[in-house]
Design a protein around this motif. Structure first.
Motif, PDB file in Angstrom:
ATOM      1  N   LEU A 133       0.817  -1.219   0.000  1.00 21.76           N
ATOM      2  CA  LEU A 133       0.000   0.000   0.000  1.00 21.76           C
ATOM      3  C   LEU A 133       0.846   1.262   0.000  1.00 21.76           C
ATOM      4  O   LEU A 133       0.371   2.337  -0.401  1.00 21.76           O
ATOM      5  CB  LEU A 133      -0.927  -0.011   1.216  1.00 21.76           C
ATOM      6  N   ALA A 134       2.089   1.142   0.440  1.00 18.76           N
ATOM      7  CA  ALA A 134       2.999   2.291   0.391  1.00 18.76           C
ATOM      8  C   ALA A 134       3.569   2.523  -1.005  1.00 18.76           C
ATOM      9  O   ALA A 134       4.037   3.637  -1.317  1.00 18.76           O
ATOM     10  CB  ALA A 134       4.147   2.097   1.388  1.00 18.76           C
ATOM     11  N   LEU A 135       3.514   1.513  -1.864  1.00 19.13           N
ATOM     12  CA  LEU A 135       4.200   1.610  -3.154  1.00 19.13           C
ATOM     13  C   LEU A 135       3.669   2.702  -4.079  1.00 19.13           C
ATOM     14  O   LEU A 135       4.466   3.381  -4.747  1.00 19.13           O
ATOM     15  CB  LEU A 135       4.164   0.254  -3.864  1.00 19.13           C
ATOM     16  N   PRO A 136       2.359   2.924  -4.214  1.00 14.62           N
ATOM     17  CA  PRO A 136       1.928   4.027  -5.089  1.00 14.62           C
ATOM     18  C   PRO A 136       2.520   5.373  -4.676  1.00 14.62           C
ATOM     19  O   PRO A 136       2.965   6.151  -5.538  1.00 14.62           O
ATOM     20  CB  PRO A 136       0.401   4.014  -4.937  1.00 14.62           C
ATOM     21  N   ALA A 137       2.540   5.651  -3.374  1.00 19.41           N
ATOM     22  CA  ALA A 137       3.129   6.905  -2.911  1.00 19.41           C
ATOM     23  C   ALA A 137       4.645   6.905  -3.100  1.00 19.41           C
ATOM     24  O   ALA A 137       5.245   7.949  -3.398  1.00 19.41           O
ATOM     25  CB  ALA A 137       2.780   7.139  -1.443  1.00 19.41           C
ATOM     26  N   GLN A 145       6.703  13.628  -7.544  1.00 16.53           N
ATOM     27  CA  GLN A 145       5.309  14.071  -7.537  1.00 16.53           C
ATOM     28  C   GLN A 145       4.682  13.931  -6.149  1.00 16.53           C
ATOM     29  O   GLN A 145       3.474  14.010  -6.001  1.00 16.53           O
ATOM     30  CB  GLN A 145       4.502  13.238  -8.541  1.00 16.53           C
ATOM     31  N   ALA A 146       5.512  13.696  -5.139  1.00 13.44           N
ATOM     32  CA  ALA A 146       4.975  13.387  -3.817  1.00 13.44           C
ATOM     33  C   ALA A 146       4.574  14.641  -3.058  1.00 13.44           C
ATOM     34  O   ALA A 146       5.154  15.717  -3.234  1.00 13.44           O
ATOM     35  CB  ALA A 146       6.004  12.615  -3.000  1.00 13.44           C
ATOM     36  N   SER A 147       3.590  14.480  -2.200  1.00 11.74           N
ATOM     37  CA  SER A 147       3.159  15.534  -1.292  1.00 11.74           C
ATOM     38  C   SER A 147       3.596  15.171   0.125  1.00 11.74           C
ATOM     39  O   SER A 147       4.094  14.067   0.386  1.00 11.74           O
ATOM     40  CB  SER A 147       1.633  15.664  -1.340  1.00 11.74           C
ATOM     41  N   ARG A 148       3.396  16.108   1.045  1.00  7.51           N
ATOM     42  CA  ARG A 148       3.678  15.790   2.449  1.00  7.51           C
ATOM     43  C   ARG A 148       2.807  14.633   2.918  1.00  7.51           C
ATOM     44  O   ARG A 148       3.255  13.784   3.701  1.00  7.51           O
ATOM     45  CB  ARG A 148       3.419  17.029   3.304  1.00  7.51           C
ATOM     46  N   ILE A 152       4.123  11.187   4.765  1.00  3.67           N
ATOM     47  CA  ILE A 152       3.630  10.708   6.062  1.00  3.67           C
ATOM     48  C   ILE A 152       3.034   9.312   5.913  1.00  3.67           C
ATOM     49  O   ILE A 152       3.268   8.420   6.750  1.00  3.67           O
ATOM     50  CB  ILE A 152       2.588  11.697   6.619  1.00  3.67           C
ATOM     51  N   LEU A 153       2.274   9.110   4.839  1.00  2.45           N
ATOM     52  CA  LEU A 153       1.657   7.806   4.605  1.00  2.45           C
ATOM     53  C   LEU A 153       2.718   6.727   4.416  1.00  2.45           C
ATOM     54  O   LEU A 153       2.605   5.624   4.981  1.00  2.45           O
ATOM     55  CB  LEU A 153       0.757   7.880   3.373  1.00  2.45           C
ATOM     56  N   ILE A 154       3.745   7.027   3.636  1.00  2.00           N
ATOM     57  CA  ILE A 154       4.816   6.054   3.420  1.00  2.00           C
ATOM     58  C   ILE A 154       5.493   5.707   4.742  1.00  2.00           C
ATOM     59  O   ILE A 154       5.723   4.528   5.058  1.00  2.00           O
ATOM     60  CB  ILE A 154       5.855   6.596   2.419  1.00  2.00           C
ATOM     61  N   GLY A 155       5.826   6.724   5.519  1.00  2.00           N
ATOM     62  CA  GLY A 155       6.481   6.476   6.797  1.00  2.00           C
ATOM     63  C   GLY A 155       5.642   5.597   7.700  1.00  2.00           C
ATOM     64  O   GLY A 155       6.149   4.662   8.337  1.00  2.00           O
ATOM     65  N   ALA A 156       4.336   5.883   7.755  1.00  2.00           N
ATOM     66  CA  ALA A 156       3.449   5.108   8.620  1.00  2.00           C
ATOM     67  C   ALA A 156       3.331   3.666   8.143  1.00  2.00           C
ATOM     68  O   ALA A 156       3.419   2.723   8.951  1.00  2.00           O
ATOM     69  CB  ALA A 156       2.071   5.765   8.670  1.00  2.00           C
ATOM     70  N   TRP A 189       9.147  14.404   6.908  1.00  2.00           N
ATOM     71  CA  TRP A 189       7.730  14.063   6.932  1.00  2.00           C
ATOM     72  C   TRP A 189       7.548  12.546   6.946  1.00  2.00           C
ATOM     73  O   TRP A 189       6.621  12.025   7.586  1.00  2.00           O
ATOM     74  CB  TRP A 189       7.010  14.685   5.741  1.00  2.00           C
ATOM     75  N   THR A 190       8.433  11.832   6.259  1.00  2.00           N
ATOM     76  CA  THR A 190       8.408  10.372   6.312  1.00  2.00           C
ATOM     77  C   THR A 190       8.686   9.883   7.730  1.00  2.00           C
ATOM     78  O   THR A 190       8.004   8.972   8.239  1.00  2.00           O
ATOM     79  CB  THR A 190       9.456   9.785   5.350  1.00  2.00           C
ATOM     80  N   LEU A 191       9.656  10.499   8.376  1.00  2.00           N
ATOM     81  CA  LEU A 191       9.973  10.150   9.760  1.00  2.00           C
ATOM     82  C   LEU A 191       8.787  10.433  10.678  1.00  2.00           C
ATOM     83  O   LEU A 191       8.491   9.648  11.588  1.00  2.00           O
ATOM     84  CB  LEU A 191      11.206  10.918  10.222  1.00  2.00           C
ATOM     85  N   LEU A 192       8.107  11.542  10.420  1.00  2.74           N
ATOM     86  CA  LEU A 192       6.934  11.877  11.231  1.00  2.74           C
ATOM     87  C   LEU A 192       5.869  10.788  11.124  1.00  2.74           C
ATOM     88  O   LEU A 192       5.236  10.409  12.126  1.00  2.74           O
ATOM     89  CB  LEU A 192       6.365  13.221  10.772  1.00  2.74           C
ATOM     90  N   GLY A 193       5.667  10.273   9.922  1.00  2.00           N
ATOM     91  CA  GLY A 193       4.692   9.197   9.747  1.00  2.00           C
ATOM     92  C   GLY A 193       5.071   7.930  10.485  1.00  2.00           C
ATOM     93  O   GLY A 193       4.203   7.193  10.968  1.00  2.00           O
TER      94      GLY A 193
END
Length: 477
Positions: A133-137, A145-148, A152-156, A189-193
């Motif tokens: 589920l992280a792969l699309p992001a 093309q990534a957003s914050r 966050i989603l990837i990190g989580a 932001w990845t770390l935050l997730g």
């Protein structure tokens, strides 16, 4: 698309209910049940993996009650649907056309590695779904093309995958390092997730540091080597290479590796790194089993879709893909073609065990290597790990076993006198070992337990004999 997903869900759920019992399930079903009853993994019972799954699946156990086991199989099948759908979505986000994405995803769905992992109540489906589920992001990030929100989603999701199974920590760490090489990848932001899952793990570590370190690191690193000392071939590098190639060839994974070598876009690097990280994570333990290779597959089949979009396969490659897909389906077909509905039979046996406990007025705890057949109230927390710690000999000393609430067959005297002992669930029929179940039965007989065969099943309940009341002293005339 919804109709396709619904059909896929029905198919995978059916396979999950038709797949034979596997003794690996004996540690994941009880963990969810005990957590639902308020016990804490590592502190109140030993859990031999990273901690997310018992907490996430505890509500399912609370709702399903005596039907927790099939409910967890169904949950894993649905997580398999999410994994397959996420691979297709990531391929489309990466630029693959509908045909290439559909073909690659369909081939992914025929891999025996995937079908086994999502067909039993193990801990493979949850982390695989989180990674997929992280792969699309991840693909959007690689294409700038990534957003914050994506970060966050990837990190989580990557942190969740590692918190569900430790072998997913290497792909998660690989992605984290990759983000550090460009500010556009939003590492902070990845770390935050990832922080909620990191804090969750740290909280459990603070509550039971020794239990967490033993369950997550020490046991997986030491127990397989100890168990396979009598079969040193399984620990050899030659066996690892042969097994890995065999598992990859049972399905199109090996073909995908060969097919994707060659030209690529620069942004494909992260997919290659995730594939490599998943492969290293699979090869690190000894021996290597098919489910260990699952972390590398989602990125691999996204990579295949992108490659075949740019370079459509020729006739020989298409024929090879069909052959490997059939090879991947063969073990599942063989497993479910034996007749009957194994999950139905297992629940019938579990019902018979419950009735036997009621007739003998045994409320628990019951010592058994197959606690998934017991009602939650009867599970002895010392056997929440099924046969996997019991079969060890020298991983812990007697004091440590008491502290971690574990019993090994080498120190079976520490078992004491539980109200009942149940045998019959650990054996060749469940991919287990009859000898260690026999050790438990021998102990029960030596301790004077009364054998009560459970009607219509292979199980035997050994019930502690009640002490006879002492006669009242008579007064002398």
């Amino acid at each position: 698309m919804l109709l396709v997903l619904a059909a896929l869900a029905i198919f995978l759920i059916a396979l999950a209910l038709l797949r034979p019992v596997d003794h690996d399930e004996s540690q994941y079903v009880p963990a969810a049940i005990l957590t639902a009853h308020g016990l804490l993994p590592y502190r109140d019972f030993a859990y031999l993996q990273t901690p997310l799954q018992p907490y996430l699946f505890a509500p399912i156990a609370a709702l399903a009650g005596d039907w927790t086991w099939p409910a967890l199989r169904i949950a894993n099948a649905l997580l398999g649907v999410a994994t397959i759908a996420a691979v297709h979505r990531a391929a489309r986000v990466g630029g693959a056309d509908t045909r290439a994405a559909a073909i690659a995803t369909a081939l992914f769905a025929t891999c025996d590695i995937l079908l086994f992992s999502i067909g039993t109540a193990r801990n493979d489906a949850l982390p695989a779904a989180c990674l997929a589920l992280a792969l699309p992001a991840i693909v959007r990030t690689a294409r700038n093309q990534a957003s914050r929100r994506d970060a966050i989603l990837i990190g989580a999701l990557l942190a969740a995958s590692a918190t569900a199974k430790i072998s997913y920590a290497l792909p998660a760490l690989t992605y984290g390092v990759w983000t550090l090489f460009s500010r556009n990848r939003r590492p902070w932001w990845t770390l935050l997730g990832a922080m909620p899952f990191a804090l969750f793990t740290l909280a459990l570590l603070a509550a039971s540091p020794e239990g967490v370190l033993f369950g997550v690191l020490a046991f997986p690193g030491q127990a397989p080597t100890e168990w396979y000392q009598a079969r040193p071939w399984k620990l050899s590098n030659a066996a690892k290479i042969i097994d890995t190639l065999k598992f990859l060839a049972l399905g199109p994974a090996l073909l995908a590796i060969v097919a994707t070598t060659g030209r690529r876009h620069r942004w494909h690097l992260i997919l290659d790194l995730l594939i490599l990280a998943g492969l290293i994570a699979a090869l690190a333990p000894v021996p290597t089993w098919r489910q260990y290779l699952l972390p590398m597959l989602p990125a691999l089949f996204v990579r295949l879709a992108l490659f075949w979009h740019a370079h459509p396969p020729g006739k020989s490659m298409r024929i090879a893909a069909v052959v490997f897909a059939c090879a991947g389906l063969a073990p599942t077909i063989e497993a479910v073609a034996s007749g009957g509905i194994p999950m139905h039979d297992a629940m019938r046996d579990a019902s018979a065990v419950r009735q036997a406990l009621d007739r003998e007025h045994v409320a628990g705890p019951v010592a058994t290597l197959s606690p998934q057949f017991l009602p939650g109230r009867a599970i002895d927390p010392r056997f929440a790990a099924g046969p996997f710690y019991f079969r060890s000999t020298a991983l812990l000393n007697a004091g440590q076993e008491r502290h971690f609430r574990l019993v090994s067959h080498a120190r079976i005297a520490l078992l004491g006198q539980p109200p009942a002992i149940l045998t019959g669930g650990e054996g060749a029929w469940s991919s287990g070992d009859d000898r260690i179940d026999a050790a438990l039965a021998t102990y029960a007989i030596r301790q004077g337990y009364r054998a009560v065969p459970v009607p219509g099943t292979r199980f035997t309940l050994y019930v502690a004999r009640r002490a006879s009341p002492r006669p009242a002293p008579r007064n002398s005339p």
